[in-house]
Design an enzyme around this catalytic site. Sequence first.
Site, PDB file in Angstrom:
ATOM      1  N   GLU A   1     -47.866 -29.072  -4.161  1.00  0.00           N
ATOM      2  CA  GLU A   1     -48.907 -30.054  -4.491  1.00  0.00           C
ATOM      3  C   GLU A   1     -49.469 -30.661  -3.221  1.00  0.00           C
ATOM      4  OE1 GLU A   1     -48.453 -32.760  -7.748  1.00  0.00           O
ATOM      5  OE2 GLU A   1     -49.538 -34.379  -6.743  1.00  0.00           O
TER       6      GLU A   1
ATOM      7  N   ASP B   1     -40.495 -29.142 -13.156  1.00  0.00           N
ATOM      8  CA  ASP B   1     -41.676 -29.982 -12.925  1.00  0.00           C
ATOM      9  C   ASP B   1     -41.331 -31.032 -11.849  1.00  0.00           C
ATOM     10  OD1 ASP B   1     -44.243 -30.979 -13.409  1.00  0.00           O
ATOM     11  OD2 ASP B   1     -43.598 -32.262 -15.070  1.00  0.00           O
TER      12      ASP B   1
ATOM     13  N   SER C   1     -38.768 -31.945 -16.279  1.00  0.00           N
ATOM     14  CA  SER C   1     -38.753 -32.842 -15.118  1.00  0.00           C
ATOM     15  C   SER C   1     -37.304 -33.119 -14.734  1.00  0.00           C
ATOM     16  CB  SER C   1     -39.452 -34.157 -15.474  1.00  0.00           C
ATOM     17  OG  SER C   1     -38.678 -34.832 -16.459  1.00  0.00           O
TER      18      SER C   1
ATOM     19  N   ASP D   1     -42.685 -30.739  -5.065  1.00  0.00           N
ATOM     20  CA  ASP D   1     -43.747 -31.742  -4.901  1.00  0.00           C
ATOM     21  C   ASP D   1     -43.513 -32.510  -3.604  1.00  0.00           C
ATOM     22  OD1 ASP D   1     -45.631 -33.679  -4.946  1.00  0.00           O
ATOM     23  OD2 ASP D   1     -45.116 -34.505  -6.907  1.00  0.00           O
TER      24      ASP D   1
ATOM     25  N   GLY E   1     -51.459 -34.103 -15.039  1.00  0.00           N
ATOM     26  CA  GLY E   1     -52.055 -35.246 -15.741  1.00  0.00           C
ATOM     27  C   GLY E   1     -53.182 -34.825 -16.656  1.00  0.00           C
ATOM     28  N   SER E   2     -53.002 -33.700 -17.370  1.00  0.00           N
ATOM     29  CA  SER E   2     -54.117 -33.130 -18.131  1.00  0.00           C
ATOM     30  C   SER E   2     -54.079 -33.418 -19.624  1.00  0.00           C
ATOM     31  CB  SER E   2     -54.187 -31.622 -17.895  1.00  0.00           C
ATOM     32  OG  SER E   2     -54.561 -31.384 -16.565  1.00  0.00           O
TER      33      SER E   2
ATOM     34  N   ASP F   1     -47.963 -33.332 -21.153  1.00  0.00           N
ATOM     35  CA  ASP F   1     -46.744 -33.962 -21.647  1.00  0.00           C
ATOM     36  C   ASP F   1     -47.099 -35.101 -22.604  1.00  0.00           C
ATOM     37  OD1 ASP F   1     -44.305 -35.117 -22.069  1.00  0.00           O
ATOM     38  OD2 ASP F   1     -43.846 -35.528 -19.979  1.00  0.00           O
TER      39      ASP F   1
HETATM   40  P1  13P Z   1     -49.783 -35.932 -18.746  1.00  0.00           P
HETATM   41  O1  13P Z   1     -49.054 -37.232 -18.581  1.00  0.00           O
HETATM   42  O2  13P Z   1     -51.268 -36.127 -18.662  1.00  0.00           O
HETATM   43  O3  13P Z   1     -49.403 -35.221 -19.981  1.00  0.00           O
HETATM   44  O4  13P Z   1     -49.398 -35.000 -17.500  1.00  0.00           O
HETATM   45  C1  13P Z   1     -48.180 -34.313 -17.465  1.00  0.00           C
HETATM   46  C2  13P Z   1     -47.874 -33.738 -16.128  1.00  0.00           C
HETATM   47  O5  13P Z   1     -48.704 -33.627 -15.239  1.00  0.00           O
HETATM   48  C3  13P Z   1     -46.497 -33.252 -15.921  1.00  0.00           C
HETATM   49  O6  13P Z   1     -46.279 -32.800 -14.611  1.00  0.00           O
HETATM   50  O1  G3H Z   2     -44.511 -35.803 -14.349  1.00  0.00           O
HETATM   51  C1  G3H Z   2     -44.493 -36.381 -15.403  1.00  0.00           C
HETATM   52  C2  G3H Z   2     -44.066 -35.715 -16.630  1.00  0.00           C
HETATM   53  O2  G3H Z   2     -44.822 -36.234 -17.705  1.00  0.00           O
HETATM   54  C3  G3H Z   2     -42.585 -35.862 -16.861  1.00  0.00           C
HETATM   55  O3  G3H Z   2     -42.237 -37.171 -17.137  1.00  0.00           O
HETATM   56  O4  G3H Z   2     -40.388 -37.805 -15.570  1.00  0.00           O
HETATM   57  O5  G3H Z   2     -40.756 -39.037 -17.747  1.00  0.00           O
HETATM   58  O6  G3H Z   2     -39.848 -36.706 -17.741  1.00  0.00           O
HETATM   59  P1  G3H Z   2     -40.716 -37.701 -17.026  1.00  0.00           P
HETATM   60 ZN    ZN Z   3     -47.332 -33.817 -13.062  1.00  0.00          ZN
END
Ligand code: 13P
Ligand code: G3H
Ligand code: ZN
Length: 342
Positions: free
Chosen positions: A142, A83, A50, A105, A221-222, A265
């Site tokens: 997205e 990401d 990210s 995004d 968000g999986s 994540d």
């Molecule tokens: P989680 O928070 O469910 O692991 O999702 C991570 C995610 O979508 C990162 O882009």
């Molecule tokens: O999009 C969310 C991911 O879990 C990354 O999280 O922005 O805290 O690194 P972060």
């Molecule tokens: Zn995400």
Amino acid sequence: MPLVTMRQLLDEAARGGYGVGAFNVNNLEQVQAIMEAARETGSPVIIQASRGARKYANDRFLYHLMEAATEVYPEIPVALHQDHGNSPETCESAIELGFTSVMMDGSLMEDAKTPADFEYNVRVTREVVEMAHERGVTVEGELGTLGGIEDDVGSGEVHLTEPDQAVEFVERTGVDALAVAIGTSHGAYKFTKEPDREVLAMHIIEEINRRLPTTHLVMHGSSSVPRELVDLINRYGGEIRPTWGVPVREIQEGIKYGVRKINVDTDLRLAATGAIRRAFAEDPSEYDPRYYLTPAREAMKGIVKARMEEFGQAGHAGNYEPISLGDMAVRYREKGHLLTTT
Ligand code: 13P
Ligand code: G3H
Ligand code: ZN
């Protein structure tokens, strides 16, 4: 082997009918845990960072960690993905750094909080597609917004993806992969009870897949937020409220309908936190970080291995030779942005 493009990983996954986990990294232990899990299960894998991760680790450290990963695990096809890129500039800087895939995004404005309108999303995503494909780099877009407002990504408002708009979006932008909003959110607090088919709009995935059979779908968000990890954290002094994540069987259902990239994540964060809390409690006299980071790395590896088996990517690492970025660029130039995937 060198880093491969996410497009190639997902095309192969479509051919094989499986999904590929995209795991977030911020540090050495996470990269090692994921790569070791990939080796032990023989899996291709997507490692993603990210904006927060790039800032935390520092771009150059992150890049060299990934370079080390390809050197130490030469048999594993691995894509490095940005990401939630919040602007074309973020995506461009990732590409310059060596990422082989980027997410623009555009469902949110540059502040990564305010929901954006459809035309804005099309415009910025198309701009990134033009710039990235010229260099052979994959692009994820997205449409729709996730719930939750954790980790500085998310508006807190949920807008499920509309299949009609998804078709128009893919045709106008030329993205390789499309993240769809079906009711999930980032972080540990997704659902207050086990999600059923009403809460998790799996029918949207089925409908989009029917209309766009060659577009790779992405589930954000999986994380499944396993009960045993939450219990472990709480047993050793943590305070995670009762919560539910996305059941693995729902993800497996999505994979049948074109979901190829699954973002995880939080489950790694929970696994590491539980292991560290336990290590602290079991020997409060220890002060060597290796004492608690070793079990944290093992715990993350365990959850990644489980997901690799469950998503079906296990055993597919040796299926193909990497296509270079230069060759991918030629394919996009000759065949257009929307290559045929299967
Ligand atoms: P989680 O928070 O469910 O692991 O999702 C991570 C995610 O979508 C990162 O882009
Ligand atoms: O999009 C969310 C991911 O879990 C990354 O999280 O922005 O805290 O690194 P972060
Ligand atoms: Zn995400």
